[in-house]
Enzyme design. Structure first.
Site, short mmCIF file in Angstrom:
data_model
loop_
_atom_site.label_atom_id
_atom_site.label_comp_id
_atom_site.label_asym_id
_atom_site.label_seq_id
_atom_site.Cartn_x
_atom_site.Cartn_y
_atom_site.Cartn_z
N ASN A 176 -1.10 -2.05 9.46
CA ASN A 176 -0.72 -1.42 8.20
C ASN A 176 -1.93 -1.39 7.30
O ASN A 176 -2.82 -2.25 7.41
CB ASN A 176 0.40 -2.25 7.54
CG ASN A 176 0.82 -1.67 6.21
OD1 ASN A 176 0.92 -0.45 6.04
ND2 ASN A 176 1.07 -2.54 5.23
N HIS A 188 -2.91 -1.58 3.25
CA HIS A 188 -2.29 -1.99 1.99
C HIS A 188 -3.35 -1.90 0.88
O HIS A 188 -4.48 -2.37 1.07
CB HIS A 188 -1.74 -3.41 2.13
CG HIS A 188 -1.06 -3.88 0.89
ND1 HIS A 188 0.18 -3.40 0.50
CD2 HIS A 188 -1.44 -4.76 -0.08
CE1 HIS A 188 0.53 -3.98 -0.64
NE2 HIS A 188 -0.44 -4.79 -1.01
N SER A 215 -6.82 -3.42 2.42
CA SER A 215 -6.84 -4.30 3.60
C SER A 215 -6.08 -3.66 4.73
O SER A 215 -5.04 -3.02 4.51
CB SER A 215 -6.14 -5.64 3.30
OG SER A 215 -6.63 -6.23 2.13
N ASP A 264 3.45 -7.49 4.22
CA ASP A 264 2.01 -7.50 3.89
C ASP A 264 1.36 -8.86 4.16
O ASP A 264 0.52 -9.33 3.39
CB ASP A 264 1.78 -7.12 2.41
CG ASP A 264 2.34 -5.75 2.09
OD1 ASP A 264 2.37 -4.89 2.98
OD2 ASP A 264 2.76 -5.53 0.93
C1 GAR Z 1 -1.92 4.36 0.31
O1 GAR Z 1 -2.63 4.00 -0.84
C2 GAR Z 1 -1.49 3.13 1.06
O2 GAR Z 1 -2.41 2.08 1.03
C3 GAR Z 1 -0.24 2.74 0.31
O3 GAR Z 1 0.40 3.97 0.07
C4 GAR Z 1 -0.57 4.99 -0.06
C5 GAR Z 1 -0.20 6.10 0.87
O4 GAR Z 1 -1.03 7.22 0.68
N1 GAR Z 1 0.57 1.88 1.11
C6 GAR Z 1 1.30 0.88 0.60
O5 GAR Z 1 1.37 0.66 -0.59
C7 GAR Z 1 2.03 0.05 1.63
N2 GAR Z 1 2.47 -1.18 1.08
P1 GAR Z 1 -1.14 8.31 1.80
O6 GAR Z 1 0.29 8.75 2.12
O7 GAR Z 1 -1.92 9.41 1.17
O8 GAR Z 1 -1.82 7.69 2.98
#
Ligand code: GAR
Length: 315
Positions: A108, A110, A137, A146
């Site tokens: 994942n 994060h 991360s 997480d």
């Molecule tokens: C990203 O910033 C990712 O790190 C976060 O959601 C966004 C998705 O953007 N993920 C989390 O918060 C998971 N806990 P994306 O759809 O453009 O990749």
């Protein structure tokens, strides 16, 4: 070698999925994208993946039990021949069955420097805390949110007067650099990772159990103390290492003096006499690692168990 087949799970925009997808177009990339799946059939990322010729699957989770929905996703991933899974902005808690089914094969990304700021509103919390840096991360997915071992991190400076949006935008640029690279290294490192090697040895000790703790993989005696931690880039130290208990700070100092390339004083456990052993300095001496795990386990294990081991050693 055949490429690993990566399934990517998204919930929305899918820019991290796109970063993985375009990285996979570079010829020496060790993975290809086998499926992009979303828990929202209208997720914009699905449209992009389809336009790029990638198989997609979208279904809403609404009105379904978590395990029931996850079973559908699991079926799709397996039908597409996925060998690994990358969560890329997949905003769903996963059922234990699903996590178990992809143990050590699911990562994942994060948007924080784990173990800081698990969950939501990471950038806001980093700014409010007055942190000098935010970041992102990549970690292995375990049952707790997480919380799995961190495989890589990128730090992003927080500017004076920074807004949540501007920080999020810069962290996203870092995410796009980090994710494809870490996934490629993780896949390249093969089925038997350094963590697997450590795990095999640690769990061979009597009543040894594994548990993640502060973003590291920890090993403890059942119902008792920890005797080892496997750390990757812990708090940005850039090292892959095993932390075990030495007899005290004197032995710790002696070891570091004797072999400063191998041994180091770990940031938090150092004052309690723990010693860090680097596992990223070329070929690992697994006999030495085994000896240390043994010693450390003996210090953490109850008498009831060590007595048995002492008896066994006499034969
Ligand atoms: C990203 O910033 C990712 O790190 C976060 O959601 C966004 C998705 O953007 N993920 C989390 O918060 C998971 N806990 P994306 O759809 O453009 O990749």
């Amino acid at each position: 070698m055949a490429k690993a087949r990566l399934g990517v799970l998204i919930s929305g925009r899918g820019s991290n999925m796109a970063a993985l997808l375009y990285a996979a177009r570079v010829s020496d990339c060790p993975y290809e994208i086998a499926l992009v799946a979303a828990n929202d059939p209208d997720a914009p990322g699905l449209m992009l993946a389809a336009a790029e010729g990638i198989a997609t699957f979208g279904q809403s989770h609404k009105g379904m039990k978590r395990a029931e929905f996850d079973a559908i996703i699991d079926r799709e991933l397996r039908a597409a021949g996925c060998t690994h899974v990358a969560l890329a902005g997949y905003m769903r808690l996963l059922s234990p069955e699903f996590v178990e089914g992809w143990a050590n094969r699911m990562v994942n990304i994060h948007p924080s420097l784990l173990p800081l700021y698990k969950g939501l509103h990471t950038h806001e919390r980093a700014i409010e805390a007055g942190d000098s840096h935010g970041g992102c991360s990549v970690h292995l997915v375990t049952a707790e949110l997480d919380d799995g071992p961190v495989l890589g991190q990128a730090r992003v400076a927080i500017l004076p007067g920074e807004s949540t949006d501007s920080l999020a935008a810069r962290v996203l640029i870092a995410e796009h650099q980090l994710y494809p690279r870490v996934v490629a290294d993780w896949i390249r490192s093969g089925t038997k990772s350094t963590l697997d090697e450590v795990r095999d040895r640690a769990l061979a000790l009597p009543e040894a159990r594994e548990k993640t703790s502060h973003g590291s993989q920890g090993f403890h005696v059942e119902g008792g103390k920890f005797f080892a931690y496997f750390t990757v880039n812990h708090h940005g130290d850039g090292m892959t290492a095993l932390l075990v208990k030495a007899s005290g700070v004197e032995e710790q100092a002696m070891l570091i003096e004797r072999d400063p390339d191998l041994y180091f004083r770990p940031a938090y456990l150092g004052p309690s006499g723990w010693i860090g052993i680097r596992l990223d300095q070329g070929e690992v001496d697994w006999t030495l690692v085994e000896d240390w795990l043994n010693r450390s386990w003996r210090m953490a294990a109850p008498k009831r168990l060590t007595k048995l081991m002492d008896l066994a050693d006499q034969f």
